[in-house]
Scaffold this active site. Structure first.
Site, PDB file in Angstrom:
ATOM      1  CG  ASP A   3      -1.634  -1.316   1.255  1.00 52.14           C
ATOM      2  OD1 ASP A   3      -2.365  -1.775   0.560  1.00 52.14           O
ATOM      3  OD2 ASP A   3      -1.531  -1.857   2.451  1.00 52.14           O
TER       4      ASP A   3
ATOM      5  CG  HIS B 248      -3.457  -5.188   3.570  1.00 52.38           C
ATOM      6  ND1 HIS B 248      -2.822  -4.294   2.533  1.00 52.38           N
ATOM      7  CD2 HIS B 248      -3.481  -6.341   2.952  1.00 52.38           C
ATOM      8  CE1 HIS B 248      -2.900  -5.018   1.336  1.00 52.38           C
ATOM      9  NE2 HIS B 248      -3.118  -6.044   1.645  1.00 52.38           N
TER      10      HIS B 248
END
Length: 334
Positions: free
Chosen positions: A159, A187
């Site tokens: 990410d 996440h």
């Protein structure tokens, strides 16, 4: 030559491992002079495929690979480990509730945590990739009480890399010119990609990202959404998950644990929240900005948090607290 280190990759017959194993074996993760004993674990039905992966690793003729062990047995896989990369998990199937996903994974990560406790070195570094990564990581840590909880981290580097590259694309620079983006929280699609403290190099000068982009509504809207939804977008386009970029992020994450973070830079990692100064409740596995030295991470302290960020950080913390509660109900009965 130093002594070989023992590195385990679980889910080793899967897509992410297939992209990752060559990087581990060729020296680009642990360094060009670090011999490796590579241990590959997968479930029994995948052993045929794993044999093919084993053959390929042999055929790469990598000088640093001292041995490759393929197994479906935890007592073999977790013995004397220096590093465990837990990639394998139960994937979410169509129509599957997140609760069912958590239940299946609690079982896997409770078992692997117990195997770490029983067989691995107490100094082992554990990196959890399999989703839901944060809660799986917490489950494994709870099941290995004699291994320091600081030794467990989960992957939010993908990410982080996605956020860097979106800023770079917007400004027409390379991802290397962007630093200190932050992924806060889970996440999942509640994660908060934060560029309030990020810098970008433009014409040889470091500038704040907000100042450089000059488009606050994009930074607070589409940018965040794009990073949050990127995994789904890749699956939609490729009909397969993002294995190449995930493997690259795992390599980045481990390399930083091993060799530290560059001076003046921080990275995002899911770590135990105990003692953080950002008002995130203790005992969550939450992604924070960290710096790493001597294989030890520390929170980046003292970053000012505005109201927009506060709300987003709390929202993802709330999701993690709920996931933890569900998982721990299963954990006590598992």
């Amino acid at each position: 030559m130093p002594e070989p280190i023992r590195v385990l990759v679980t889910g080793a017959a899967g897509q992410i491992a297939y992209s990752l194993l060559y990087s581990i074996g060729n020296g680009s993760v642990f360094g060009n002079d670090q011999p490796i004993i590579l241990v590959l674990l997968d479930i029994t039905p995948m052993m045929g495929v794993l044999d093919g992966v084993l053959m390929e690793l042999q055929d790469c003729a990598l000088p640093l690979l001292k041995d490759v062990i393929a197994t479906d047995k935890e007592e073999v896989a977790f013995k004397d480990l220096d590093v465990a990369v837990l990639v394998g998990s139960m994937p979410r199937r169509e129509g599957m509730e997140r609760k069912d996903l958590l239940k299946a994974n609690v079982k896997i990560f409770k078992s692997q945590g117990a195997a770490l406790e029983q067989y691995a070195k107490k100094s082992v570094k554990v990196i959890v990739v399999g989703n839901p990564a944060n809660t799986n990581c917490l489950t494994a840590s709870k099941s290995a009480p004699s291994i320091p909880k600081e030794n467990f981290s989960c992957l939010t580097r993908l990410d982080h890399n996605r956020a860097k590259s979106q800023i770079a694309l917007k400004l027409g620079v390379t991802a290397d010119d962007v630093k200190n983006v932050i992924i806060w929280g889970n996440h999942s699609s509640t994660q908060y990609p934060d560029v309030n403290h990020a810098k970008v190099k433009l014409q040889g000068k470091e500038v704040g990202v907000y100042e450089a982009v000059k488009d606050d509504s994009w930074l607070k809207g589409d940018f965040i959404m794009t990073v949050q939804q990127r995994g789904a977008a890749v699956i939609k386009a490729r009909k397969l998950s993002s294995a190449m970029s995930a493997a690259k992020a795992i390599a980045d994450h481990i390399r930083n644990i091993w060799f530290g973070t560059p001076e003046g830079e921080f990275v995002s990692m899911g770590v135990i929240s105990d003692g953080n100064s950002y008002g995130i409740p203790d005992d969550l596995l939450y992604s924070f900005p960290v710096v790493i030295k001597n294989k030890t991470w520390k929170f980046v302290e003292g970053l000012p948090i505005n109201d927009f960020s506060r709300e987003k950080m709390d929202l993802t913390a709330k999701e993690l607290a709920e996931e933890k509660e569900t998982a721990f109900e299963f954990l006590s009965s598992a």
